[in-house]
Design a protein around this motif. Structure first.
Motif, PDB file in Angstrom:
ATOM      1  N   HIS A  37      36.195  43.390  34.401  1.00 40.07           N
ATOM      2  CA  HIS A  37      35.300  43.146  35.528  1.00 40.07           C
ATOM      3  C   HIS A  37      33.893  43.677  35.271  1.00 40.07           C
ATOM      4  CE1 HIS A  37      38.435  42.383  38.947  1.00 40.07           C
ATOM      5  NE2 HIS A  37      38.346  41.400  38.069  1.00 40.07           N
ATOM      6  N   GLU A  38      33.766  44.799  34.608  1.00 41.65           N
ATOM      7  CA  GLU A  38      32.441  45.368  34.388  1.00 41.65           C
ATOM      8  C   GLU A  38      31.586  44.455  33.521  1.00 41.65           C
ATOM      9  OE1 GLU A  38      30.931  49.162  31.931  1.00 41.65           O
ATOM     10  OE2 GLU A  38      32.039  49.681  33.754  1.00 41.65           O
ATOM     11  N   GLY A  96      39.739  40.929  41.949  1.00 42.36           N
ATOM     12  CA  GLY A  96      40.914  40.288  41.398  1.00 42.36           C
ATOM     13  C   GLY A  96      41.198  38.973  42.094  1.00 42.36           C
ATOM     14  N   ALA A  97      41.657  37.990  41.330  1.00 43.40           N
ATOM     15  CA  ALA A  97      41.895  36.666  41.904  1.00 43.40           C
ATOM     16  C   ALA A  97      43.057  36.650  42.878  1.00 43.40           C
ATOM     17  CB  ALA A  97      42.142  35.652  40.780  1.00 43.40           C
ATOM     18  N   SER A 115      48.111  40.561  31.810  1.00 42.96           N
ATOM     19  CA  SER A 115      47.557  40.085  30.548  1.00 42.96           C
ATOM     20  C   SER A 115      47.208  41.280  29.674  1.00 42.96           C
ATOM     21  CB  SER A 115      46.305  39.235  30.786  1.00 42.96           C
ATOM     22  OG  SER A 115      45.622  39.000  29.572  1.00 42.96           O
ATOM     23  N   PRO A 116      47.729  41.351  28.457  1.00 42.64           N
ATOM     24  CA  PRO A 116      47.353  42.459  27.569  1.00 42.64           C
ATOM     25  C   PRO A 116      45.919  42.355  27.071  1.00 42.64           C
ATOM     26  CG  PRO A 116      48.736  40.887  26.399  1.00 42.64           C
ATOM     27  CD  PRO A 116      48.696  40.430  27.828  1.00 42.64           C
ATOM     28  N   ALA A 117      45.351  41.139  27.101  1.00 43.78           N
ATOM     29  CA  ALA A 117      43.981  40.942  26.627  1.00 43.78           C
ATOM     30  C   ALA A 117      42.950  41.343  27.675  1.00 43.78           C
ATOM     31  CB  ALA A 117      43.775  39.482  26.217  1.00 43.78           C
ATOM     32  N   ASP A 118      43.214  41.032  28.942  1.00 41.85           N
ATOM     33  CA  ASP A 118      42.289  41.334  30.029  1.00 41.85           C
ATOM     34  C   ASP A 118      43.092  41.901  31.193  1.00 41.85           C
ATOM     35  OD1 ASP A 118      40.333  41.518  31.915  1.00 41.85           O
ATOM     36  OD2 ASP A 118      39.651  39.449  31.784  1.00 41.85           O
ATOM     37  N   GLY A 119      43.077  43.205  31.333  1.00 39.96           N
ATOM     38  CA  GLY A 119      43.874  43.842  32.370  1.00 39.96           C
ATOM     39  C   GLY A 119      43.404  43.540  33.773  1.00 39.96           C
ATOM     40  N   ASP A 120      42.138  43.102  33.939  1.00 46.05           N
ATOM     41  CA  ASP A 120      41.613  42.796  35.269  1.00 46.05           C
ATOM     42  C   ASP A 120      41.911  41.368  35.704  1.00 46.05           C
ATOM     43  OD1 ASP A 120      40.561  45.329  35.601  1.00 46.05           O
ATOM     44  OD2 ASP A 120      38.656  44.807  34.647  1.00 46.05           O
ATOM     45  N   ARG A 164      27.197  39.962  33.444  1.00 42.51           N
ATOM     46  CA  ARG A 164      26.767  38.583  33.208  1.00 42.51           C
ATOM     47  C   ARG A 164      26.456  37.888  34.532  1.00 42.51           C
ATOM     48  NH1 ARG A 164      28.492  34.968  29.386  1.00 42.51           N
ATOM     49  NH2 ARG A 164      28.141  36.680  27.932  1.00 42.51           N
ATOM     50  N   GLN A 165      27.282  38.123  35.541  1.00 43.43           N
ATOM     51  CA  GLN A 165      27.074  37.489  36.842  1.00 43.43           C
ATOM     52  C   GLN A 165      25.752  37.890  37.465  1.00 43.43           C
ATOM     53  OE1 GLN A 165      30.902  38.381  38.931  1.00 43.43           O
ATOM     54  NE2 GLN A 165      30.490  36.413  39.877  1.00 43.43           N
TER      55      GLN A 165
END
Length: 406
Positions: free
Chosen positions: A356-357, A220-221, A180-185, A362-363
């Protein structure tokens, strides 16, 4: 909740930890750490996922203004200020706040740290599958399909042609080939409802005696449970060791609330089972209860004598299969409860942040608020405002709230 945080000196604690992130006199008016963490913690009770939602609630709710300490004649922060404050404060400081909450639980006997359960769930990423690109060439999925269509003899393919060609492909998407170019993680994964989506993997370590979440990690999922177990177990072990040291320093003459020997038993589901995992757990000195997967035939133990011995050894300490079943039943109840409160009703099943950071920040606050709800449940018999309203204390709480406002 506000009185609880004030009694424990929450504002003083976070201001001492976050002072290094604030300039002495330059820049626009900032959001104090106490208001940032308090408003972020309130999300788990209100089911608010995005920062625009919490900004709207701060501006609209008198109760929330009172909770975070904003006077009626003061402006509430907008979503950009909340977002900027989150980016400003690093992950380690968020971890310190999470550890502070564990200390509050330990002081009230709500943290033992002897028996834990570990499980994971997927969080939907803030990125769309249709936006993925190839890792090698950077071309989009549609451009990739058009190239395949032209190679098969279709000069000007229509959308129907592309869809038909896509269905005929055996393996359409792979994390090794697409990103994903929006979210690399974010990673391509199958969600619980069967949809394929870009996602992240959240893993909890839960105290089986109290239901408190000792550690939360984000991976990572596409990572398997056997791969991520060690990180979460290590985080939980460090958290318990820190609370043991804290108790020895603050109350050396009193009986310890937290198990001095640390984590002794771990329960997971069968997704975590492998010979290598059981062998590692034995090496850690932790008794494990991991249901074994069904095998189609006999397993090949050639060159794996230690793994074979660890897998087929009976649980020590006089525990048998019946006790293991009881432990596994408690695992499902307590771990799934933390997932339900934090991600379903807590509004975080779909991430509104990227990376992820950012999501882990938030988590940590989200799960920390869930841990604080255990104290409310112990005091009032309800852990959320809705549950308290529907309980027999709802009328008493309403009178108290009206008198406080007056």
């Amino acid at each position: 909740m506000n009185e609880l945080l004030e009694a424990e000196g929450f504002d003083e604690f976070v201001e001492s930890r976050c002072g290094k992130f604030y300039a002495a006199k330059y820049g626009r008016p900032s959001l104090t750490p106490g208001i940032y963490f308090s408003s972020a913690a309130d999300r788990v009770f209100r089911g608010i996922g995005a920062e625009r939602g919490i900004a709207w609630r701060l501006a609209d709710s008198l109760a929330l203004r009172r909770f975070v300490g904003i006077a009626l004649d003061e402006y509430t922060p907008d979503h950009s200020t909340i977002s900027r404050t989150r980016r400003l404060i690093d992950v380690d400081t968020h971890r310190e706040v999470f550890a502070w909450v564990l200390g509050v639980l330990a002081d009230r006997g709500l943290l033992k740290g002897q028996r834990i359960a570990i499980d994971a769930t997927t969080l939907e990423a803030n990125a769309a599958m249709r936006s993925i690109v190839r890792r090698d060439t950077g071309e989009s999925y549609e451009e990739f399909l058009r190239g395949l269509a032209k190679a098969s003899g279709i000069t000007t393919p229509t959308r129907e042609d592309l869809a038909r060609l896509d269905r005929k492909r055996k393996k359409r998407t792979s994390n090794k080939e697409w990103k994903s170019p929006a979210d690399g993680d974010a990673r391509i994964a199958k969600m619980k409802d069967g949809r394929t989506h870009l996602a992240h993997k959240a893993e909890h370590a839960v105290d089986l005696d109290t239901g408190a979440v000792l550690a939360v990690t984000l991976q990572g999922a596409d990572q398997g449970d056997t791969t991520t177990l060690d990180e979460t177990l290590g985080e939980a072990g460090l958290a318990v060791a820190e609370q043991v040291g804290r108790e020895a320093e603050l109350r050396p003459d009193e009986a310890p609330q937290v198990n001095v020997a640390g984590i002794e038993e771990t329960v997971t589901d069968k997704g975590y089972h492998s010979g290598a995992v059981v062998k590692r757990m034995k090496a850690y000195g932790v008794r494990s209860y991991i249901p074994e997967k069904k095998q189609k035939g006999q397993r090949n133990w050639v060159g794996k004598a230690e793994e074979q011995q660890a897998v087929y050894a009976k649980p020590g300490g006089g525990y048998g299969a019946s006790t293991a079943r009881v432990y596994c039943g408690g695992r499902g109840e307590l771990v799934e409860r933390s997932f339900a409160h934090c991600y379903e009703t807590g509004g975080m099943r779909r991430c509104h942040l990227r990376g992820h950071e950012n999501i882990l920040k938030r988590q940590l606050v989200h799960v920390g608020a869930f841990n604080l709800s255990l104290i409310l449940r112990k005091l009032l018999g309800a852990g959320t405002p809705r549950e308290l309203k529907e309980s027999r204390w709802g009328g008493v709480w309403a009178i108290f709230a009206l008198s406080a406002v007056a």
